[in-house]
Design an enzyme around this catalytic site. Structure first.
Site, PDB file in Angstrom:
ATOM      1  N   ARG A 126       0.793  -1.129   0.017  1.00 27.48           N
ATOM      2  CA  ARG A 126      -0.095  -0.091   0.208  1.00 27.48           C
ATOM      3  C   ARG A 126       0.814   1.311  -0.125  1.00 27.48           C
ATOM      4  O   ARG A 126       1.633   1.368   0.746  1.00 27.48           O
ATOM      5  CB  ARG A 126      -1.149  -0.106   1.415  1.00 27.48           C
ATOM      6  CG  ARG A 126      -1.858   1.202   1.432  1.00 27.48           C
ATOM      7  CD  ARG A 126      -2.574   1.123   2.931  1.00 27.48           C
ATOM      8  NE  ARG A 126      -3.126  -0.007   3.175  1.00 27.48           N
ATOM      9  CZ  ARG A 126      -3.192  -0.792   4.220  1.00 27.48           C
ATOM     10  NH1 ARG A 126      -2.706  -0.195   5.385  1.00 27.48           N
ATOM     11  NH2 ARG A 126      -3.529  -1.920   4.419  1.00 27.48           N
ATOM     12  N   HIS A 175       2.374  -2.535   5.552  1.00 27.06           N
ATOM     13  CA  HIS A 175       1.920  -2.904   4.052  1.00 27.06           C
ATOM     14  C   HIS A 175       2.851  -1.643   3.178  1.00 27.06           C
ATOM     15  O   HIS A 175       2.861  -2.010   2.077  1.00 27.06           O
ATOM     16  CB  HIS A 175       0.517  -2.099   3.854  1.00 27.06           C
ATOM     17  CG  HIS A 175      -0.490  -3.344   4.636  1.00 27.06           C
ATOM     18  ND1 HIS A 175      -0.896  -4.562   3.780  1.00 27.06           N
ATOM     19  CD2 HIS A 175      -1.225  -3.310   5.411  1.00 27.06           C
ATOM     20  CE1 HIS A 175      -1.485  -5.381   4.350  1.00 27.06           C
ATOM     21  NE2 HIS A 175      -1.901  -4.672   5.524  1.00 27.06           N
ATOM     22  N   ASP A 233      -2.941  -9.154   3.632  1.00 30.43           N
ATOM     23  CA  ASP A 233      -4.295  -9.364   4.165  1.00 30.43           C
ATOM     24  C   ASP A 233      -4.957 -10.364   3.378  1.00 30.43           C
ATOM     25  O   ASP A 233      -4.941  -9.987   2.056  1.00 30.43           O
ATOM     26  CB  ASP A 233      -5.129  -7.940   4.278  1.00 30.43           C
ATOM     27  CG  ASP A 233      -4.600  -6.779   4.939  1.00 30.43           C
ATOM     28  OD1 ASP A 233      -3.764  -7.247   6.030  1.00 30.43           O
ATOM     29  OD2 ASP A 233      -4.892  -5.801   4.802  1.00 30.43           O
ATOM     30  N   GLU A 293      -5.970  -8.681  14.216  1.00 31.46           N
ATOM     31  CA  GLU A 293      -6.736  -8.556  12.659  1.00 31.46           C
ATOM     32  C   GLU A 293      -6.385 -10.056  12.302  1.00 31.46           C
ATOM     33  O   GLU A 293      -5.184 -10.355  12.305  1.00 31.46           O
ATOM     34  CB  GLU A 293      -6.156  -7.616  11.894  1.00 31.46           C
ATOM     35  CG  GLU A 293      -6.368  -6.131  12.262  1.00 31.46           C
ATOM     36  CD  GLU A 293      -6.031  -5.281  11.298  1.00 31.46           C
ATOM     37  OE1 GLU A 293      -5.118  -5.385  10.469  1.00 31.46           O
ATOM     38  OE2 GLU A 293      -6.383  -4.035  11.484  1.00 31.46           O
ATOM     39  N   HIS A 319      -4.529 -10.093   8.923  1.00 30.38           N
ATOM     40  CA  HIS A 319      -3.397  -9.560   8.428  1.00 30.38           C
ATOM     41  C   HIS A 319      -2.176 -10.176   9.084  1.00 30.38           C
ATOM     42  O   HIS A 319      -1.968 -11.012  10.052  1.00 30.38           O
ATOM     43  CB  HIS A 319      -3.181  -8.273   9.223  1.00 30.38           C
ATOM     44  CG  HIS A 319      -1.987  -7.520   8.964  1.00 30.38           C
ATOM     45  ND1 HIS A 319      -1.977  -6.274   8.163  1.00 30.38           N
ATOM     46  CD2 HIS A 319      -0.580  -7.506   9.657  1.00 30.38           C
ATOM     47  CE1 HIS A 319      -0.682  -5.767   8.342  1.00 30.38           C
ATOM     48  NE2 HIS A 319       0.000  -6.498   8.887  1.00 30.38           N
TER      49      HIS A 319
HETATM   50 ZN    ZN Z   1      -3.100  -5.504   6.882  1.00 29.10          ZN
END
Ligand code: ZN
Length: 231
Positions: free
Chosen positions: A115, A142, A149, A207, A210
């Site tokens: 990302r 990321h 993910d 999470e 993740h």
């Molecule tokens: Zn993530």
């Protein structure tokens, strides 16, 4: 000096402008590669930092890149293409994991990978809670192309296995410590965790979706758009 003044003024205006622009993309002055030139220098120095296209490394990998749609917690598309990039060793480890999953008829569906840092800045603006959104002060794993993910699917039907929550459900139920769940859901979460840990990935406790790769923080922070990487 009189003639020099407008020249100097113009110079300072231009420099000031560039500074402000750089500042808004990197307000905490992190060591971020935000030009292709910087990125290519890093890759030349250490080929392991190359961001590779997951669909090239794992042909047929299922992707659902929520951030390339409106269907994400920000309500707007963050990426202009539904692509998944990871640093080469991270992608290779995921390929090996997917290979071993095949024997039980399962595969991965990737929900997010690399990302650009601009995304992290925006996420924090929308949802300033660092349990579920990385702090822009440190950047996200990321941003380093060393986190993914993902969930599990059955290869024959493409159907997702039932997991504790939907992706990006910012709730206690998403945590690995949450156990008040049906037996099959606990098994599915454990299956994903088992395969990921076997191939060098580590959970992020809040999470279930993740995973960070080993030595994730050794990969550099980037703010390079997918389009640049696709050229
Ligand atoms: Zn993530």
């Amino acid at each position: 000096m009189k003639r020099l003044f407008p020249v100097l003024l113009a110079f300072f205006l231009v420099v000031g402008c560039c500074r402000n622009q750089r500042h808004s993309r990197n307000p905490y002055n992190l060591p971020i590669a935000n030009t292709m030139e910087m990125y290519l220098e890093q890759v030349a120095e250490n080929p392991d930092t190359q961001l590779v296209d997951l669909e090239e490394i794992i042909p047929g990998i299922a992707l659902y890149i929520a951030y390339a749609t409106e269907n994400n917690f920000t309500g707007v598309p963050i990426y202009t293409s539904p692509k998944a990039f990871l640093c080469r060793p991270v992608a290779m480890a995921l390929a090996a994991a997917q290979d071993s999953l095949k024997s039980i008829g399962m595969g991965f569906k990737v929900l997010d990978a690399y990302r650009p840092y601009a995304g992290t800045l925006y996420f924090y603006k929308v949802y300033p809670d660092t349990t579920f959104v990385a702090s822009p002060l440190s950047g996200s794993i990321h941003n380093r192309g060393a986190a993914v993910d993902l969930t599990l699917i059955r290869l024959d039907t493409g159907q997702e296995l039932e997991m504790p929550t939907l992706f990006d459900s910012f709730s206690d139920t998403a945590s690995h410590t949450f156990t008040d769940l049906p037996e099959n859901v606990l098994e599915n979460r454990a299956l994903l965790r088992g395969i990921m840990e076997a191939y060098g990935f580590h959970i992020y406790e809040p999470e279930w979706w993740h995973y960070n790769f080993t030595n994730a923080r050794s990969y550099p922070l980037r703010d390079i758009a997918f389009e640049e990487l696709m050229k």
